[in-house]
Motif scaffolding. Structure first.
Motif, PDB file in Angstrom:
ATOM      1  N   ARG A  28       0.814  -1.226   0.000  1.00  0.00           N
ATOM      2  CA  ARG A  28       0.000   0.000   0.000  1.00  0.00           C
ATOM      3  C   ARG A  28       0.844   1.271   0.000  1.00  0.00           C
ATOM      4  N   GLN A  29       2.087   1.182   0.473  1.00  0.00           N
ATOM      5  CA  GLN A  29       2.959   2.358   0.510  1.00  0.00           C
ATOM      6  C   GLN A  29       3.170   2.918  -0.898  1.00  0.00           C
ATOM      7  N   LEU A  30       3.237   2.056  -1.889  1.00  0.00           N
ATOM      8  CA  LEU A  30       3.433   2.501  -3.273  1.00  0.00           C
ATOM      9  C   LEU A  30       2.241   3.326  -3.753  1.00  0.00           C
ATOM     10  N   VAL A  31       1.044   2.905  -3.387  1.00  0.00           N
ATOM     11  CA  VAL A  31      -0.166   3.654  -3.756  1.00  0.00           C
ATOM     12  C   VAL A  31      -0.169   4.989  -3.018  1.00  0.00           C
ATOM     13  N   GLU A  32       0.145   4.942  -1.732  1.00  0.00           N
ATOM     14  CA  GLU A  32       0.188   6.168  -0.923  1.00  0.00           C
ATOM     15  C   GLU A  32       1.214   7.165  -1.470  1.00  0.00           C
ATOM     16  N   THR A  81      13.005  -0.143   0.296  1.00  0.00           N
ATOM     17  CA  THR A  81      12.429  -1.480   0.196  1.00  0.00           C
ATOM     18  C   THR A  81      12.554  -1.976  -1.237  1.00  0.00           C
ATOM     19  N   LEU A  82      13.137  -3.155  -1.416  1.00  0.00           N
ATOM     20  CA  LEU A  82      13.340  -3.693  -2.760  1.00  0.00           C
ATOM     21  C   LEU A  82      12.180  -4.577  -3.203  1.00  0.00           C
ATOM     22  N   TYR A  83      11.593  -5.319  -2.284  1.00  0.00           N
ATOM     23  CA  TYR A  83      10.442  -6.157  -2.608  1.00  0.00           C
ATOM     24  C   TYR A  83       9.728  -6.519  -1.324  1.00  0.00           C
ATOM     25  N   GLY A  84       8.551  -7.086  -1.472  1.00  0.00           N
ATOM     26  CA  GLY A  84       7.754  -7.485  -0.322  1.00  0.00           C
ATOM     27  C   GLY A  84       6.363  -6.898  -0.388  1.00  0.00           C
ATOM     28  N   ASN A  85       5.533  -7.297   0.548  1.00  0.00           N
ATOM     29  CA  ASN A  85       4.150  -6.828   0.591  1.00  0.00           C
ATOM     30  C   ASN A  85       3.866  -6.190   1.940  1.00  0.00           C
ATOM     31  N   ARG A 117      10.857  -4.660   4.842  1.00  0.00           N
ATOM     32  CA  ARG A 117      10.485  -3.247   4.726  1.00  0.00           C
ATOM     33  C   ARG A 117      11.625  -2.337   5.153  1.00  0.00           C
ATOM     34  N   GLU A 118      11.905  -1.350   4.337  1.00  0.00           N
ATOM     35  CA  GLU A 118      12.896  -0.333   4.669  1.00  0.00           C
ATOM     36  C   GLU A 118      12.392   0.987   4.082  1.00  0.00           C
ATOM     37  N   PRO A 119      11.664   1.780   4.869  1.00  0.00           N
ATOM     38  CA  PRO A 119      10.998   2.976   4.346  1.00  0.00           C
ATOM     39  C   PRO A 119      11.908   4.180   4.074  1.00  0.00           C
ATOM     40  N   ALA A 145       6.596  -4.576  -7.384  1.00  0.00           N
ATOM     41  CA  ALA A 145       5.263  -5.178  -7.410  1.00  0.00           C
ATOM     42  C   ALA A 145       4.624  -5.172  -8.798  1.00  0.00           C
ATOM     43  N   MET A 146       5.298  -5.782  -9.749  1.00  0.00           N
ATOM     44  CA  MET A 146       4.819  -5.862 -11.127  1.00  0.00           C
ATOM     45  C   MET A 146       3.970  -7.132 -11.291  1.00  0.00           C
ATOM     46  N   TYR A 147       2.715  -6.945 -11.710  1.00  0.00           N
ATOM     47  CA  TYR A 147       1.804  -8.076 -11.891  1.00  0.00           C
ATOM     48  C   TYR A 147       0.957  -7.875 -13.134  1.00  0.00           C
TER      49      TYR A 147
END
Length: 182
Positions: free
Chosen positions: A49-53, A77-81, A88-90, A104-106
């Motif tokens: 959700r951080q990417l959307v934010e 952060t390189l990957y993860g949910n 997580r590394e903000p 997060a490519m889907y």
């Protein structure tokens, strides 16, 4: 070609994106991972959700259907949910010395091999370059690696992420970008 549109994702898109992510993980990883690895992948892949934010996450629609999603980040952060706390590394990255993160490519399996991933990747790279980043870095799944390699990414490091007793192979990849001049 069908009517493809790309826009920034919003919180109203979360449910649709989760559905795409689940199907992509479950179906597109087949042939690259065994069933236990596919199941374990849900612990380290999926919605952040951080990417959307942060306004760095894109949603692609084809003929009104969600065909894919993905983006980039100025965070470490390189990957993860959302649930992968250990990944997580903000911290904000320094664009002059660190690579933007493609994240997060889907692609929805019904739209695979139709340019959705390339479209999202191009949008993410363009935005990261406009923000001053000189390179992009990502953690590729085995299913995603051929796309990234075809788009100019080069392997940096093979990684194994252990989820419980299951090893999931990943590949850290990088690509130089051409930032726009100020």
């Amino acid at each position: 070609m069908s009517d493809l549109s790309c826009r920034l994702a919003t919180f109203d898109d979360l449910a649709a994106m989760r559905g795409v992510m689940t199907r992509a993980i479950d179906e597109l990883q087949q042939g690259f991972l065994d069933p236990a690895q596919v199941a374990a992948s849900h612990a380290i892949m999926g919605l952040d959700r951080q990417l959307v934010e942060d306004g760095t996450y894109f949603l692609v629609e084809i003929d009104g259907c969600v065909a894919g999603c993905g983006g980039w980040s100025r965070r470490a952060t390189l990957y993860g949910n959302d649930g992968s706390a250990g990944l997580r590394e903000p911290r904000l990255l320094d664009p002059a010395h660190e690579a933007a993160r493609v994240r997060a490519m889907y692609t929805h399996p019904d739209f695979a091999r139709r340019g959705v991933g390339r479209h999202i990747l191009a949008a993410a790279e363009t935005a990261a370059a406009a923000a001053g980043f000189r390179a992009a870095e990502l953690m590729a799944t085995m299913a995603g690696e051929p796309l990234y390699r075809a788009c100019g990414y080069r392997a940096k490091e093979a990684v194994i992420d252990r989820v419980g007793s299951v090893d999931i192979p990943l590949l850290r990849m990088v690509k130089p970008l051409n930032p726009t001049a100020p």
